[in-house]
Structure formats: structure tokens, C-alpha cells
Design a protein around this motif. Sequence first.
Motif, PDB file in Angstrom:
ATOM      1  N   LEU A  27      -4.562  32.180  12.988  1.00 44.43           N
ATOM      2  CA  LEU A  27      -3.797  31.525  11.928  1.00 44.43           C
ATOM      3  C   LEU A  27      -3.091  30.280  12.451  1.00 44.43           C
ATOM      4  O   LEU A  27      -2.999  29.265  11.752  1.00 44.43           O
ATOM      5  CB  LEU A  27      -2.782  32.502  11.330  1.00 44.43           C
ATOM      6  N   GLU A  28      -2.582  30.354  13.678  1.00 46.53           N
ATOM      7  CA  GLU A  28      -1.911  29.189  14.270  1.00 46.53           C
ATOM      8  C   GLU A  28      -2.867  28.009  14.414  1.00 46.53           C
ATOM      9  O   GLU A  28      -2.448  26.850  14.329  1.00 46.53           O
ATOM     10  CB  GLU A  28      -1.331  29.559  15.636  1.00 46.53           C
ATOM     11  N   GLU A  29      -4.150  28.307  14.624  1.00 43.13           N
ATOM     12  CA  GLU A  29      -5.143  27.247  14.813  1.00 43.13           C
ATOM     13  C   GLU A  29      -5.810  26.828  13.508  1.00 43.13           C
ATOM     14  O   GLU A  29      -6.575  25.855  13.487  1.00 43.13           O
ATOM     15  CB  GLU A  29      -6.206  27.729  15.802  1.00 43.13           C
ATOM     16  N   SER A  30      -5.500  27.536  12.428  1.00 44.88           N
ATOM     17  CA  SER A  30      -6.156  27.273  11.148  1.00 44.88           C
ATOM     18  C   SER A  30      -5.695  25.946  10.545  1.00 44.88           C
ATOM     19  O   SER A  30      -4.526  25.566  10.656  1.00 44.88           O
ATOM     20  CB  SER A  30      -5.860  28.407  10.163  1.00 44.88           C
ATOM     21  N   GLU A  31      -6.626  25.271   9.891  1.00 44.74           N
ATOM     22  CA  GLU A  31      -6.291  24.033   9.186  1.00 44.74           C
ATOM     23  C   GLU A  31      -5.947  24.290   7.723  1.00 44.74           C
ATOM     24  O   GLU A  31      -5.534  23.366   7.012  1.00 44.74           O
ATOM     25  CB  GLU A  31      -7.465  23.056   9.277  1.00 44.74           C
ATOM     26  N   LYS A  32      -6.130  25.549   7.277  1.00 47.78           N
ATOM     27  CA  LYS A  32      -5.899  25.865   5.867  1.00 47.78           C
ATOM     28  C   LYS A  32      -4.685  26.761   5.634  1.00 47.78           C
ATOM     29  O   LYS A  32      -4.115  26.764   4.541  1.00 47.78           O
ATOM     30  CB  LYS A  32      -7.140  26.543   5.285  1.00 47.78           C
ATOM     31  N   LEU A  33      -4.314  27.535   6.642  1.00 48.44           N
ATOM     32  CA  LEU A  33      -3.249  28.514   6.474  1.00 48.44           C
ATOM     33  C   LEU A  33      -2.174  28.355   7.542  1.00 48.44           C
ATOM     34  O   LEU A  33      -2.453  27.935   8.670  1.00 48.44           O
ATOM     35  CB  LEU A  33      -3.817  29.935   6.561  1.00 48.44           C
ATOM     36  N   ASP A  34      -0.956  28.688   7.186  1.00 46.37           N
ATOM     37  CA  ASP A  34       0.136  28.798   8.147  1.00 46.37           C
ATOM     38  C   ASP A  34       0.425  30.277   8.380  1.00 46.37           C
ATOM     39  O   ASP A  34      -0.052  31.146   7.632  1.00 46.37           O
ATOM     40  CB  ASP A  34       1.399  28.105   7.624  1.00 46.37           C
ATOM     41  N   VAL A  35       1.217  30.560   9.386  1.00 47.54           N
ATOM     42  CA  VAL A  35       1.579  31.938   9.696  1.00 47.54           C
ATOM     43  C   VAL A  35       3.085  32.050   9.869  1.00 47.54           C
ATOM     44  O   VAL A  35       3.737  31.147  10.411  1.00 47.54           O
ATOM     45  CB  VAL A  35       0.849  32.438  10.965  1.00 47.54           C
ATOM     46  N   ILE A  36       3.635  33.135   9.366  1.00 48.69           N
ATOM     47  CA  ILE A  36       5.028  33.500   9.602  1.00 48.69           C
ATOM     48  C   ILE A  36       4.993  34.883  10.250  1.00 48.69           C
ATOM     49  O   ILE A  36       4.620  35.870   9.606  1.00 48.69           O
ATOM     50  CB  ILE A  36       5.844  33.563   8.294  1.00 48.69           C
ATOM     51  N   SER A  37       5.307  34.962  11.516  1.00 54.19           N
ATOM     52  CA  SER A  37       5.256  36.248  12.221  1.00 54.19           C
ATOM     53  C   SER A  37       6.634  36.905  12.183  1.00 54.19           C
ATOM     54  O   SER A  37       7.649  36.288  12.490  1.00 54.19           O
ATOM     55  CB  SER A  37       4.793  36.063  13.664  1.00 54.19           C
ATOM     56  N   VAL A  38       6.642  38.169  11.788  1.00 55.14           N
ATOM     57  CA  VAL A  38       7.885  38.920  11.602  1.00 55.14           C
ATOM     58  C   VAL A  38       7.781  40.242  12.351  1.00 55.14           C
ATOM     59  O   VAL A  38       6.829  41.003  12.143  1.00 55.14           O
ATOM     60  CB  VAL A  38       8.147  39.213  10.105  1.00 55.14           C
ATOM     61  N   ILE A  39       8.735  40.521  13.228  1.00 50.47           N
ATOM     62  CA  ILE A  39       8.731  41.802  13.923  1.00 50.47           C
ATOM     63  C   ILE A  39       9.916  42.650  13.474  1.00 50.47           C
ATOM     64  O   ILE A  39      11.022  42.154  13.280  1.00 50.47           O
ATOM     65  CB  ILE A  39       8.746  41.652  15.455  1.00 50.47           C
ATOM     66  N   THR A  40       9.652  43.938  13.290  1.00 52.74           N
ATOM     67  CA  THR A  40      10.726  44.877  12.973  1.00 52.74           C
ATOM     68  C   THR A  40      11.286  45.507  14.240  1.00 52.74           C
ATOM     69  O   THR A  40      12.365  46.077  14.225  1.00 52.74           O
ATOM     70  CB  THR A  40      10.221  46.005  12.053  1.00 52.74           C
ATOM     71  N   ALA A  41      10.518  45.416  15.338  1.00 54.25           N
ATOM     72  CA  ALA A  41      10.917  45.974  16.637  1.00 54.25           C
ATOM     73  C   ALA A  41      11.096  47.485  16.571  1.00 54.25           C
ATOM     74  O   ALA A  41      12.050  48.037  17.123  1.00 54.25           O
ATOM     75  CB  ALA A  41      12.175  45.305  17.174  1.00 54.25           C
ATOM     76  N   GLN A  42      10.159  48.145  15.886  1.00 56.08           N
ATOM     77  CA  GLN A  42      10.155  49.609  15.890  1.00 56.08           C
ATOM     78  C   GLN A  42       9.991  50.131  17.325  1.00 56.08           C
ATOM     79  O   GLN A  42      10.529  51.165  17.693  1.00 56.08           O
ATOM     80  CB  GLN A  42       9.021  50.120  14.992  1.00 56.08           C
ATOM     81  N   HIS A  43       9.209  49.396  18.150  1.00 60.39           N
ATOM     82  CA  HIS A  43       9.169  49.606  19.601  1.00 60.39           C
ATOM     83  C   HIS A  43       9.683  48.318  20.235  1.00 60.39           C
ATOM     84  O   HIS A  43       8.965  47.334  20.295  1.00 60.39           O
ATOM     85  CB  HIS A  43       7.739  49.830  20.099  1.00 60.39           C
ATOM     86  N   ARG A  44      10.891  48.301  20.759  1.00 60.08           N
ATOM     87  CA  ARG A  44      11.483  47.051  21.206  1.00 60.08           C
ATOM     88  C   ARG A  44      10.865  46.508  22.494  1.00 60.08           C
ATOM     89  O   ARG A  44      10.236  45.454  22.528  1.00 60.08           O
ATOM     90  CB  ARG A  44      12.988  47.258  21.398  1.00 60.08           C
ATOM     91  N   GLU A  45      11.036  47.248  23.575  1.00 64.71           N
ATOM     92  CA  GLU A  45      10.631  46.741  24.882  1.00 64.71           C
ATOM     93  C   GLU A  45       9.126  46.538  24.970  1.00 64.71           C
ATOM     94  O   GLU A  45       8.634  45.491  25.432  1.00 64.71           O
ATOM     95  CB  GLU A  45      11.097  47.705  25.981  1.00 64.71           C
ATOM     96  N   MET A  46       8.356  47.539  24.522  1.00 64.50           N
ATOM     97  CA  MET A  46       6.909  47.456  24.624  1.00 64.50           C
ATOM     98  C   MET A  46       6.349  46.365  23.713  1.00 64.50           C
ATOM     99  O   MET A  46       5.350  45.723  24.036  1.00 64.50           O
ATOM    100  CB  MET A  46       6.275  48.810  24.304  1.00 64.50           C
ATOM    101  N   LEU A  47       7.011  46.131  22.587  1.00 66.64           N
ATOM    102  CA  LEU A  47       6.600  45.069  21.677  1.00 66.64           C
ATOM    103  C   LEU A  47       6.787  43.706  22.330  1.00 66.64           C
ATOM    104  O   LEU A  47       5.906  42.839  22.282  1.00 66.64           O
ATOM    105  CB  LEU A  47       7.421  45.159  20.386  1.00 66.64           C
ATOM    106  N   ASP A  48       7.938  43.505  22.969  1.00 70.95           N
ATOM    107  CA  ASP A  48       8.227  42.233  23.622  1.00 70.95           C
ATOM    108  C   ASP A  48       7.208  41.935  24.718  1.00 70.95           C
ATOM    109  O   ASP A  48       6.805  40.784  24.915  1.00 70.95           O
ATOM    110  CB  ASP A  48       9.638  42.247  24.207  1.00 70.95           C
ATOM    111  N   GLN A  49       6.777  42.972  25.430  1.00 72.64           N
ATOM    112  CA  GLN A  49       5.793  42.781  26.497  1.00 72.64           C
ATOM    113  C   GLN A  49       4.488  42.214  25.943  1.00 72.64           C
ATOM    114  O   GLN A  49       3.903  41.291  26.521  1.00 72.64           O
ATOM    115  CB  GLN A  49       5.514  44.112  27.201  1.00 72.64           C
ATOM    116  N   VAL A  50       4.035  42.769  24.822  1.00 72.56           N
ATOM    117  CA  VAL A  50       2.769  42.315  24.243  1.00 72.56           C
ATOM    118  C   VAL A  50       2.891  40.888  23.735  1.00 72.56           C
ATOM    119  O   VAL A  50       2.002  40.046  23.948  1.00 72.56           O
ATOM    120  CB  VAL A  50       2.306  43.258  23.116  1.00 72.56           C
ATOM    121  N   ASN A  51       3.984  40.581  23.047  1.00 73.24           N
ATOM    122  CA  ASN A  51       4.187  39.217  22.564  1.00 73.24           C
ATOM    123  C   ASN A  51       4.152  38.217  23.717  1.00 73.24           C
ATOM    124  O   ASN A  51       3.589  37.122  23.595  1.00 73.24           O
ATOM    125  CB  ASN A  51       5.524  39.109  21.817  1.00 73.24           C
TER     126      ASN A  51
END
Length: 374
Positions: A27-51
Motif C-alpha cells: 500500500l505504501e508503494e501504491s499509486e492508487k491507494l494510501d494506508v493508515i496503519s493502526v495498532i491496538t497493541a494487544q501484544h505490545r512487545e512482540m508487536l513492536d519487534q515485528v514492526n
Amino acid sequence: MAERPAVMVVYGTRPEAIKVAPVIKALEESEKLDVISVITAQHREMLDQVNEVFEVTPDVDLNLMKPGQTLNEIAARVLTSIDETIAEHQPAAVLVQGDTTTVMAAGIAAFNRSIPVVHLEAGLRSGDLFSPFPEEGNRKLVSQIASLHLAPTEVSKANLLHDGVDESDIVVTGNTVIDALHWAVERPREFTDPVLNEVADSGRQIILVTTHRRENLGSNMENIGRAMRVLAERYPDAVLVWPAHKNPKVRETIKPHIADLANVISIEPVAYGEFAHLIGASHIVLTDSGGIQEEAPSLGKPVLVLRENTERPEAVDAGTVKLIGAQEADIVREVSALMDSEDAYQAMAQAVNPYGDGKSAQRCLDAMGALLDL
């Protein structure tokens, strides 16, 4: 609202982050669409690692995790917070992935505001509403309100058709976890824990064990711990590596069985990139995880699943995954069969992975463009 239509991608756990990362990048590379990424952080530490691994910086961090939350408390907080976020950003569509409480609540929030819901990894079914719990219920609920179902396989598509979903609303994409895995294993291997580097370089056979499912808490987890001990003693030249899940109930049950064994390594959960390389270094994977049933076959690793059923039957049918349950004797027997027989091992290791070619994110992007008439 942005000039281009924006897809809001909502996720809260490590498995979700892994599977949405390729879509966010597309989506970030798309010429037609934008992206809004939203995290709830249901898994905080492990989520941050993946991001961090995928170089994704969320646009909105709701940070909803609190110790000891019930499922209903998580659902209520996600529903309210996502509703406010949708009202502020006015996305053209909301994408959710899989089957967590975040997925279910965010999907309902979008539906109630008449925003199209895009369900990534749609159509998985175990056939038992209470196993896995609450995942099976969550994914069935989201299927009822989604406008676009991104099914990973033809089996998933068939499940959706069986549930009455219109075929025109389903696109078979493959599984984005394969996109993510290819991306990760192409990076240089470097384990933060020097013990892992030593083991991976030693040439010893690694049995990778991960377990965390709610339905395995209690007696089943005791069985898994006892089986790990038997296997470690039976195969002293092998190494069992156990990334201990953060749930204290898991740790308190497993650790007493393995604490004094020199060839069992208990480690903290590792970052996704490292974990991909850990799978690659392993001989056998023993797990009750869903995502690993997809990842390990892509790297030619036999997977023994510590469950009685699975919502991912494709790999079972292909022969690279086997359901063995969580009884001590069954675990020991099935692992031993692979350790003792090269023919049995190769029959699983060389089975064809059914989950895709690593180009799923682009198919998802094309499907969302069609949904939004772009």
C-alpha cells in the motif's frame, strides 16, 4: 481525508503484524491507494519487534493492552477506540487480518460506520466453534460483515462459499505469511542470544517447541512439558529450543519439567526475523501455533501440531503437517518416528507447501483496488 482513498489496516498481535506487513508495504508503494496503519497493541512487545523488522511505523498507536484484561474488556476497548479512529481519519476501507479479538471488534466498528471491511486470511475453519477459542468464533463473525474476503487457499474459499458468501466477494491470494517469510530469511542471520548462534552453528538437530493455546492450558500443557523431558533424555545429542510464551501460566507449567536438562534451551520470545531463521535451523517443529503451520513447510520443516484439529488443513493434506494432539505418549511417539526414520522425515520435509508463492500482497492490493473501483 487524503486525496487518494486510504485503507486503514488495524492489527494488534505479532501474528497479525507479520501477515499485514507485506500488505502495508504494498500500500505504501501504491499509486492508487494510501494506508493508515493502526495498532491496538494487544501484544505490545512482540508487536513492536515485528514492526521494527519490517520497518513499519504505525500512524496510530492505541496502546490498549492492560494486565489481566478479559476478552470482553479487550473487545470493548478496541471497539470504542477504533470507532473514534475511523471517525477521525475517514478511511475508504478497513482491513483486518485473521481471528483475534482486535479483528472482531475492529471489523464491527467499521461495519457499524458503513465502511467496507476487508478480511485478510479469510475462510479458515476448524469446524469446532470452541477450538481454537475465541479465534474460530471471531473469524466466523467477521465473515458475516466483510465486503471483501481475501482467502489464502481454495480450501478457504470453499469454506466461505459453504457459509453463503457470494463468490464475487472472494479473492484467493495465497498467504501473505509466505511473502513475509521470504523477506525475512533473505536477511543475514544473526541471533541476539549467543546460545542460539552456538546451537545453530553446531550442526546438532534442533527440535523447536512453541506452545501457548488457551485450550492447552492445564493438563495438556503438563503433558507437553513431560514429553519434552522424555525427548530430551531419549535424544541427548539433539537440542530442544523452547521460546517461552509470555503467558505466566504456560511458563509455570512447562519450566519445572525441563529446568535441569542441559539440552533444553529456554529463551525469551525472539524477534520475527530471528524466529524465521530459527525455523530454518530446526530439524522438527513442535507447535500449537497457527502461523507456524504455514511458515515451517515453506522452509521444508516437518510440523507436528499439538492440537486435535486445525483451521489450516491444506498442509495436513499435503503431508508436511501432522495433527498429534497433546498427550505425552503421542508426542513422544510422533517425534521419535521422525528422529529415527529418515524416510518418514523426508516424506514430510519434501511435501509441497500449499500456501503460496510469496506474491500474495500484490494480489490483495489488486483486489482492494477493484473493491474501491480504482
